[in-house]
Design an enzyme around this catalytic site. Structure first.
Site, PDB file in Angstrom:
ATOM      1  N   ALA A   1       0.849  -1.090   0.009  1.00 55.40           N
ATOM      2  CA  ALA A   1       0.010  -0.192   0.217  1.00 55.40           C
ATOM      3  C   ALA A   1       0.854   1.311  -0.008  1.00 55.40           C
ATOM      4  O   ALA A   1       0.201   2.433   0.029  1.00 55.40           O
ATOM      5  CB  ALA A   1      -0.954  -0.024   1.197  1.00 55.40           C
ATOM      6  N   ALA A   2       2.257   1.154  -0.056  1.00 57.02           N
ATOM      7  CA  ALA A   2       3.041   2.441   0.001  1.00 57.02           C
ATOM      8  C   ALA A   2       2.823   3.219  -1.247  1.00 57.02           C
ATOM      9  O   ALA A   2       2.433   4.449  -1.223  1.00 57.02           O
ATOM     10  CB  ALA A   2       4.566   1.962  -0.085  1.00 57.02           C
ATOM     11  N   GLY A   3       2.592   2.555  -2.703  1.00 55.18           N
ATOM     12  CA  GLY A   3       2.291   3.183  -3.671  1.00 55.18           C
ATOM     13  C   GLY A   3       0.856   3.794  -3.759  1.00 55.18           C
ATOM     14  O   GLY A   3       0.561   4.840  -4.379  1.00 55.18           O
ATOM     15  N   ASP A   4      -0.189   2.991  -3.226  1.00 55.70           N
ATOM     16  CA  ASP A   4      -1.295   3.523  -3.107  1.00 55.70           C
ATOM     17  C   ASP A   4      -1.564   4.725  -2.271  1.00 55.70           C
ATOM     18  O   ASP A   4      -2.322   5.571  -2.829  1.00 55.70           O
ATOM     19  CB  ASP A   4      -2.330   2.447  -2.763  1.00 55.70           C
ATOM     20  CG  ASP A   4      -2.311   1.323  -3.773  1.00 55.70           C
ATOM     21  OD1 ASP A   4      -2.203   1.565  -4.893  1.00 55.70           O
ATOM     22  OD2 ASP A   4      -2.640   0.120  -3.276  1.00 55.70           O
TER      23      ASP A   4
END
Length: 303
Positions: free
Chosen positions: A251-254
């Site tokens: 979820a870092a990119g999200d």
């Protein structure tokens, strides 16, 4: 307050903690197992609403307990779920995440109800899309729905952001021409352009190829290094990541996408500063295991 619309996936994540990724044919024991809410679309929508944006979500769920769990999560964050509908045949999407001791992950996806989203679902949300400042989509839901949402957005001067994930090699030209900002990671950028992204020169080359496909603004995220941006016929630059000890990069990119959209001016004049805020949010996400539970609230950034 920015108005954001996200079209995307809902998944229940099963996180499997392992020492390292298994070799072909190898059987390994797990350290632990956990269940959490996920799906790229849901993660991006939650990131945007926690960043302070008025956020609407277009998605589909199954008729099962997983759906109840996810809807309750969305309500707790005051996410607008008027356009999250139920498919009576397909189950709620699921993801199986292999998480190693270094915080890196590999993910397997069961699309389920996510793959039943249609152009009609987009038409049902047309008024919401027209009233937005920005719309976001990715590739865990059918591309025709994304094309239709971007058509409505562009006709109404709404900024379009495409997160081309999971990686695809043949993105429809029509979709790229409707995209204001494309935001791949290095793997996705290589799939689109054939350029292996290893340094700023290769980022520039990959960006030039995406510009040639019709996208004016390119962002390439490169994990713990940071993120690169290129605005066609204008400028490019690099935003360094905040240095932290990563526990889980899920979820870092999200988080980056959701926070970027929530802080971006309509003319993109503050792109670099919005990327810095998004990078700060991502640095907090990776310090906690899980997807949606790890996405920070605006007040946690201390900006």
């Amino acid at each position: 307050m920015k108005k954001i619309v996200v079209l995307g996936s809902i998944n229940i994540d099963t996180i499997l903690n392992i020492t390292r990724l298994p070799l072909p044919g190898e059987t390994m024991a797990m350290h632990d197992r956990a269940i959490a809410g996920g799906g790229k679309g849901a993660n991006q929508a939650i990131a945007a609403v926690r960043a302070g944006a008025e956020t609407s979500f277009i998605s589909k769920i199954g008729q099962d307990h997983a759906a109840d769990f996810m809807l309750n999560t969305f309500r707790e964050d005051n996410l607008d779920i008027d356009h999250v509908t139920m498919d009576e045949k397909a189950g709620t999407g699921k993801a199986y995440i292999l998480l190693d001791d270094k915080g890196q992950n590999s993910i397997l996806i069961y699309g389920g109800a996510n793959q039943t989203i249609t152009v009609d679902d987009i038409h049902n949300a047309e008024a919401t899309i027209k009233g937005a400042d920005c719309v976001i989509s990715e590739f865990e839901t059918p591309i025709p729905a994304t094309v239709e949402m971007f058509k409505i957005a562009k006709a109404n001067n709404v900024v379009t952001i495409l997160n081309p994930a999971p990686a695809k090699t043949n993105i429809p030209e029509e979709l790229l021409k409707l995209t204001d900002i494309i935001a791949p990671n290095e793997t996705e950028a290589e799939a689109i352009t054939g350029v292996k992204v290893v340094d700023e020169d290769s980022m520039e080359l990959a960006a030039s190829k995406m510009h040639a496909l019709g996208v004016k603004t390119v962002l390439i995220t490169v994990g713990s290094k940071g993120s690169f941006y290129s605005i066609e016929s204008d400028k490019s630059g690099f935003v360094n990541a905040f240095k932290v000890n990563a526990v889980d990069t899920t979820a870092a990119g999200d988080t980056f996408i959701g926070y970027l959209a929530a802080n971006l001016e309509h003319d993109l004049s503050n792109l670099e500063s919005a990327m810095i805020i998004a990078s700060k949010a991502s640095s907090l996400t990776v310090q906690t295991q899980g997807a949606q539970n790890s996405i920070p609230y605006k007040k946690q950034l201390n900006l």
